[in-house]
Every structure is written in structure tokens, then in C-alpha cells.
Design a protein around this motif. Structure first.
Motif, short mmCIF file in Angstrom:
data_model
loop_
_atom_site.label_atom_id
_atom_site.label_comp_id
_atom_site.label_asym_id
_atom_site.label_seq_id
_atom_site.Cartn_x
_atom_site.Cartn_y
_atom_site.Cartn_z
N GLN A 35 16.85 -4.67 -6.57
CA GLN A 35 17.13 -5.99 -5.54
C GLN A 35 16.42 -5.89 -4.37
N GLU A 36 15.90 -4.64 -3.96
CA GLU A 36 15.26 -4.53 -2.51
C GLU A 36 13.89 -3.83 -2.83
N VAL A 37 13.01 -3.77 -1.57
CA VAL A 37 11.67 -2.98 -1.83
C VAL A 37 12.03 -1.58 -1.96
N TRP A 38 13.02 -1.10 -0.96
CA TRP A 38 13.40 0.42 -1.10
C TRP A 38 13.86 0.82 -2.51
N HIS A 39 14.56 0.17 -3.25
CA HIS A 39 14.94 0.51 -4.49
C HIS A 39 13.63 0.67 -5.23
N LEU A 40 12.65 0.08 -5.06
CA LEU A 40 11.11 0.21 -5.76
C LEU A 40 10.79 1.51 -5.30
N ILE A 41 10.74 1.82 -4.04
CA ILE A 41 10.23 3.21 -3.73
C ILE A 41 10.86 4.23 -4.21
N PHE A 42 12.22 4.16 -3.97
CA PHE A 42 13.09 5.17 -4.49
C PHE A 42 12.79 5.61 -5.81
N LEU A 43 12.78 4.61 -6.76
CA LEU A 43 12.55 4.96 -8.06
C LEU A 43 11.06 5.29 -8.48
N ARG A 44 10.18 4.86 -7.68
CA ARG A 44 8.74 5.08 -7.70
C ARG A 44 8.71 6.69 -7.72
N GLN B 82 0.98 -1.27 0.06
CA GLN B 82 0.01 -0.13 -0.06
C GLN B 82 0.69 1.19 -0.06
N ILE B 83 2.06 1.25 0.58
CA ILE B 83 2.81 2.31 0.73
C ILE B 83 3.67 2.64 -0.68
N LEU B 84 4.12 1.30 -1.14
CA LEU B 84 4.57 1.60 -2.65
C LEU B 84 3.55 1.95 -3.59
N ALA B 85 2.40 1.36 -3.38
CA ALA B 85 1.42 1.79 -4.64
C ALA B 85 0.96 3.36 -4.48
N GLY B 86 0.74 3.85 -3.12
CA GLY B 86 -0.11 5.02 -2.79
C GLY B 86 1.02 6.14 -2.30
N PRO B 87 1.25 6.12 -1.05
CA PRO B 87 2.12 7.25 -0.64
C PRO B 87 3.37 7.59 -1.19
N SER B 88 4.19 6.55 -1.62
CA SER B 88 5.40 6.81 -2.14
C SER B 88 5.21 7.33 -3.50
N ASN C 272 -3.12 13.81 -3.07
CA ASN C 272 -2.73 13.45 -1.61
C ASN C 272 -3.83 12.79 -0.77
N VAL C 273 -4.89 13.36 -1.06
CA VAL C 273 -6.23 12.44 -0.43
C VAL C 273 -6.52 11.35 -0.94
N GLY C 274 -6.70 11.45 -2.53
CA GLY C 274 -7.09 10.16 -3.11
C GLY C 274 -6.16 9.05 -3.09
N GLY C 275 -4.88 9.47 -3.26
CA GLY C 275 -3.66 8.47 -3.13
C GLY C 275 -3.38 7.64 -1.78
N ASN C 276 -3.45 8.67 -0.75
CA ASN C 276 -3.13 8.07 0.57
C ASN C 276 -4.12 7.44 1.38
N VAL C 277 -5.42 7.80 1.17
CA VAL C 277 -6.47 7.32 2.10
C VAL C 277 -6.71 5.76 1.68
#
Length: 519
Positions: free
Chosen positions: A174-183, A125-131, A456-461
Motif C-alpha cells: 500500500q506504500e512504496v516503502w512496503h515494496l522496498i522492504f519486500l524487495r 531507481q532506488i527500488l529497482a537498484g540499491p534496495s 553492488n557496482v552494476g546494480g547501483n551505478v
């Protein structure tokens, strides 16, 4: 820019550009070239949305490879499905020990089910939305401000290159934080698409074509969203060069470079063309402008930003934004959870082509019809007609959205098609209303602020769907957030229509007191 200050019946000032200025740029570009630019903007937007939603359709494969998120009992793909006789549902087993021993007597010691990462959980959910939303919102504000002052075509092309490059590199994570950073990079690049495209549409077309042009631009959203189901469902199983889900990202990012090159090489910003012609005809004025005091210029920028922000704080814009927040939350709640919903309740169902076809047909028809219908109605009745189109479309879509969650395949896809047909009328119509409420000089900035709040509302809620679903059920939670929020947005858009209608009546009665706004 010369602006007109109109006073509505409530005494609220609504500042709009004068018709002469609003029409100054689109007369420079041939209509065929203008539609070509709209098509390119739509394709760039589509590739951005493909990158945006691809994490949802590849989530399970990524989580199993990179080992993040929740675990549950899933079907073991290495065991033929016929061993289960169609009566074994792995999701019924809630403990790893029982999951790993399902039908082992029939499968030579291999469990029909396996305990593995399911692609869900707070990490997803963090990867898809807030990040995504964090960078998308900040980028939208910065790029929106730049687009009001600099070459919009160059800004859009550069942003397309940025999100395309980040999409390709996501395939090497190679790590989930790599995905978040590139996201973050994908989101920052894609944040240019809506404000820059809307600003260009204002320069390329008269008001009577704003809805249709924005509808075609936003068609890219549904093209990219629908394509993410095809790429996410069918590319990873091919296991190209033994890299599984990674090639879905490689292939998704490459087209963006081509579209960015076409933008740079074959199109120009109509505002730059107009400025160039003016400078050629008035060389002394251009020379004086180039010698402006930097301190005065700096103050001018600050004053402009404050004035532009005041347009966003107009009651009509705030009400429109509130309705958009609920509608956007509903859309993201389904978009981020649709693949996981079918994986959970209907495992083994091939939903890739269904969701692709429904998204492309329903979404595309909805957004194009919504723009065209609102353009036609607004000619006869006024701007409030667009708000009525929004309210009516979301009201009609709500029961069909509920049918998506209550009916089994394939009937749920028929219900989804109808829901999309009406629900997706909203995006182009929404921004057609917005760009007609604010002056052209503030268009990109106001849209950027509007998107900042809405996203911010639609993507984080939707992040709270996971904890809520553990108490009231996954399907029940989606019923609240998907069709439920459609209805709430419909009510708010209806109130907006009433407010605009009363305002228009007030304006007709107050035409004699219209006055020029002070600079």
C-alpha cells in the motif's frame, strides 16, 4: 582436500584442485539426473529474475496507484487515440497546465493528455537498484559461505520459497516503502541461485561441460527477464478482480513454490551422498570427526574464510571482476530502463511481446552458444580461450546495442536481437572461468564475494542515469551506459585473455617445479 600449487611465468601462485578431487562427486550422480537438476536450478533462477525485473515493467502502474516518483505529461487512456491524429505527442508538454488542456476542444472537455506519475524518478531507481542489490549482496555472502558447508539443495529450495513468498506479498503493498522492504526479501532469496548453482555444477559435471551446464542454468535469467515484459505489460490491463498490477505479482510468485518442492523431493546434494558413503565405510573416522573440539572447529572456520578470501584477491580474479562490473552495469542500465525508454520515446508501442521474444531467443541462444563454444575451444587452446570469447562477444554486441537506441521500432528490436545473441554469451562463460580459477572447496564463497562486488557496482551505478539524463538527455545517457560499457568490458576481458595465455605458457615451462600446497 588435496590441492595443487602451480606457479605461472610471473611467479604468481594459482591454486587449483587436483583432477582426482575435482572428479570425485560428479561420478556419483547419473548424467541424466544431473541435467534434470540443472533444469530445475534454471527454472528457480528464472522465477527469481521474473520477480527481480517485474518492477521495471509495472513501474508506471505501481507509481500511479501508490503515488511516488516523477510526474510528466502522459496520454490520457480514457480518450480515444484517433483524436490526436497521430501527430500529438504528450511528452512535448512540460507544464501541468498546458498538458491538461491538450485538444480539449475535440474531446468534450477531457484533455488528450494528463499530468500523472510516469514510473521514473529517483524513487524508482532506488527500488529497482540499491534496495535489491543491498540484500542480494549480503545474502550472497552469507548463503555462499553456508553452501560450502551445508546441503546446497536445501539451501536453494528454501531461498526459492523466500523470494516467491515475498513476490506474492508485494502484490498487497500500500506504500512504496512496503515494496522496498519486500524487495529485500526477494533479493535475499534470489542471491542463492548463482553461487549454489555454480557449486552444484562443479559437483555434477566434469570441467569439459562446465560452460554448457552453467549456460543452461543461466538461461533462467533470460527466461525470467523476458517473461517480465509479458506479465508486466499484459496482466495489469486485465484488471483481475479490480486489482490491476497486483495480480502480476501474485501470478509470478506462485510457480516458485512448486519448483522448490521438486528440488526437495526429487534431488539430493551429491556432496551429501558422497559424505554419507564415506561415513558408512569409515564409521570410526566419522565418530572422531563428530567429537572435534568446538574451539578448534571455530578457528578452522575463520581460517577457511580467510583462505577463501585470498583466492578472490588473486590478480586474475580481480581483473575478471573489473570487466564483469562494467558489463553488469551495461546490462542493468538497459534492463531497468528499457520499458521506460519505449514509454518515453515511443508511447503506445506494444513492446511486451517484442521484448519477451527478443530476450528469450537472443539471450537464450547467446548464453548456450557461448558456453558450448568456450567449452569446445578451451579443450584445444586452454582457459584463456574463454576470456577471448568474452572479449569478442562484447565487442561485436556494442554497435548493435547502439542501434537499439538509434533505430525506431520495429528495426530496433532486430538490432536488439543481434546484440543479445552476442552480449549474453558472457554470463556462463564468466563463471566457467571463475570456477576453474579457484578450488572446489572455496567455489561458493568466492562466487558470493565476486557477485557482491559485481552486483553492488552494476546494480547501483545505474542510479545516476536519472540525474545525468537531465543534462545530456535520456537516450544519450543510455548510449554511454549500454553500448559504451560493453566496449570497456571487452577491453578488460581481452587483457584477461592475454594474461591467462601468458600464464598458461609459463605453467608449461614450470611443470617441473610444481609442488603441493601446504594445507
Amino acid at each position: 582436500m588435496e590441492e595443487e600449487c602451480m606457479v605461472d611465468g610471473s611467479g604468481v601462485k594459482a591454486i587449483v584442485p587436483t583432477p582426482e578431487k575435482a572428479a570425485s562427486d560428479f561420478s556419483i550422480v547419473k548424467r541424466s539426473k544431473a541435467w534434470y537438476m540443472v533444469a530445475l536450478m534454471s527454472l528457480c533462477y528464472g522465477i527469481g529474475e521474473l520477480s527481480h525485473f517485474l518492477v521495471g515493467t509495472t513501474s508506471r502502474a505501481m507509481s500511479q496507484d501508490l503515488e511516488y516518483g516523477d510526474q510528466s505529461c502522459l496520454r490520457n487512456s480514457s480518450v480515444p487515440e484517433q483524436f490526436g491524429d497521430g501527430n500529438t505527442t504528450c511528452s512535448e508538454y512540460l507544464e501541468q497546465q498546458t498538458c491538461d488542456n491538450v485538444l480539449t476542444n475535440l474531446t468534450n472537455g477531457s484533455s488528450f493528455c494528463q499530468w500523472d506519475y510516469n514510473g521514473m524518478g529517483i524513487e524508482y531507481q532506488i527500488l529497482a537498484g540499491p534496495s535489491f542489490i543491498l540484500a542480494f549482496s549480503i545474502g550472497g555472502l552469507l548463503i555462499g559461505a553456508l553452501a560450502d558447508r551445508y546441503n546446497r539443495v536445501v539451501i536453494l529450495a528454501t531461498s526459492t520459497i523466500v523470494f516467491s513468498a515475498c513476490t506474492v506479498v508485494m502484490g498487497t503493498a500500500q506504500e512504496v516503502w512496503h515494496l522496498i522492504f519486500l524487495r529485500f526479501g526477494v533479493a535475499f532469496g534470489e542471491s542463492a541461485c548463482q553461487p549454489v548453482s555454480a557449486s552444484l555444477v562443479m559437483s555434477l559435471f566434469p570441467q569439459s561441460l562446465h560452460g554448457a551446464a552453467l549456460g543452461l542454468v543461466n538461461w533462467g535469467i533470460y527466461f525470467g527477464y523476458g517473461l517480465s515484459y509479458v506479465v508486466g505489460n499484459y496482466i495489469p490491463p486485465l484488471d483481475i478482480l479490480g486489482q490491476g498490477w497486483r495480480w502480476a505479482y501474485y501470478l509470478s510468485g506462485i510457480p516458485g513454490f512448486f519448483f522448490a518442492a521438486l528440488l526437495l523431493l526429487t534431488t539430493s546434494d551429491p556432496r551429501s551422498i558422497a559424505a554419507s558413503k564415506k561415513d558408512d565405510s569409515l564409521p570410526l573416522e566419522a565418530e572422531r570427526s563428530s567429537k572435534k573440539d568446538p574451539e578448534i572447529e571455530s578457528k578452522s572456520i575463520c581460517n577457511t574464510a580467510w583462505i577463501n578470501l585470498s583466492y578472490f584477491l588473486h590478480p586474475f580474479v580481480i581483473l575478471l571482476c573489473l570487466g564483469a562490473c562494467f558489463r553488469h552495469t551495461a546490462g542493468f542500465s538497459w534492463a531497468y530502463n528499457s520499458q521506460l525508454y519505449f514509454d518515453y520515446y515511443y508511447p503506445g508501442t506494444d513492446v511486451g511481446m517484442w521484448l519477451f521474444s527478443v530476450s528469450i531467443v537472443g539471450g537464450s541462444c547467446g548464453i548456450l552458444i557461448g558456453g558450448a563454444v568456450s567449452d569446445r575451444i578451451v579443450k584445444r587452446t586452454g582457459l584463456h580461450a574463454r576470456a577471448w570469447v568474452l572479449a569478442a562477444s562484447q565487442t561485436i554486441a556494442s554497435p548493435f546495442a547502439a542501434g537499439v537506441l538509434l533505430l525506431p521500432p520495429p528495426y530496433c528490436f532486430a538490432s536488439l536481437l543481434i546484440a543479445y545473441l552476442f552480449a549474453e554469451m558472457w554470463f556462463g562463460v564468466l563463471f566457467a572461468i571463475l570456477i576453474e580459477l579457484v578450488p572446489a572447496s572455496a567455489c561458493s564463497f568466492v562466487i558470493a564475494v565476486f557477485l557482491f562486488v559485481m552486483n553492488n557496482v552494476g546494480g547501483n551505478v545505474p542510479v545516476i542515469i536519472t540525474p545525468i539524463s537531465k543534462t545530456m538527455g535520456y537516450r544519450e545517457t543510455l548510449l554511454l551506459f549500454y553500448p559504451g560499457f560493453f566496449l570497456i568490458s571487452a577491453v578488460l576481458f581481452g587483457i584477461m585473455g592475454i594474461a591467462l595465455q601468458k600464464s598458461n605458457i609459463g605453467r608449461k615451462n614450470s611443470q617441473s617445479v610444481d609442488q603441493k600446497c601446504e594445507s
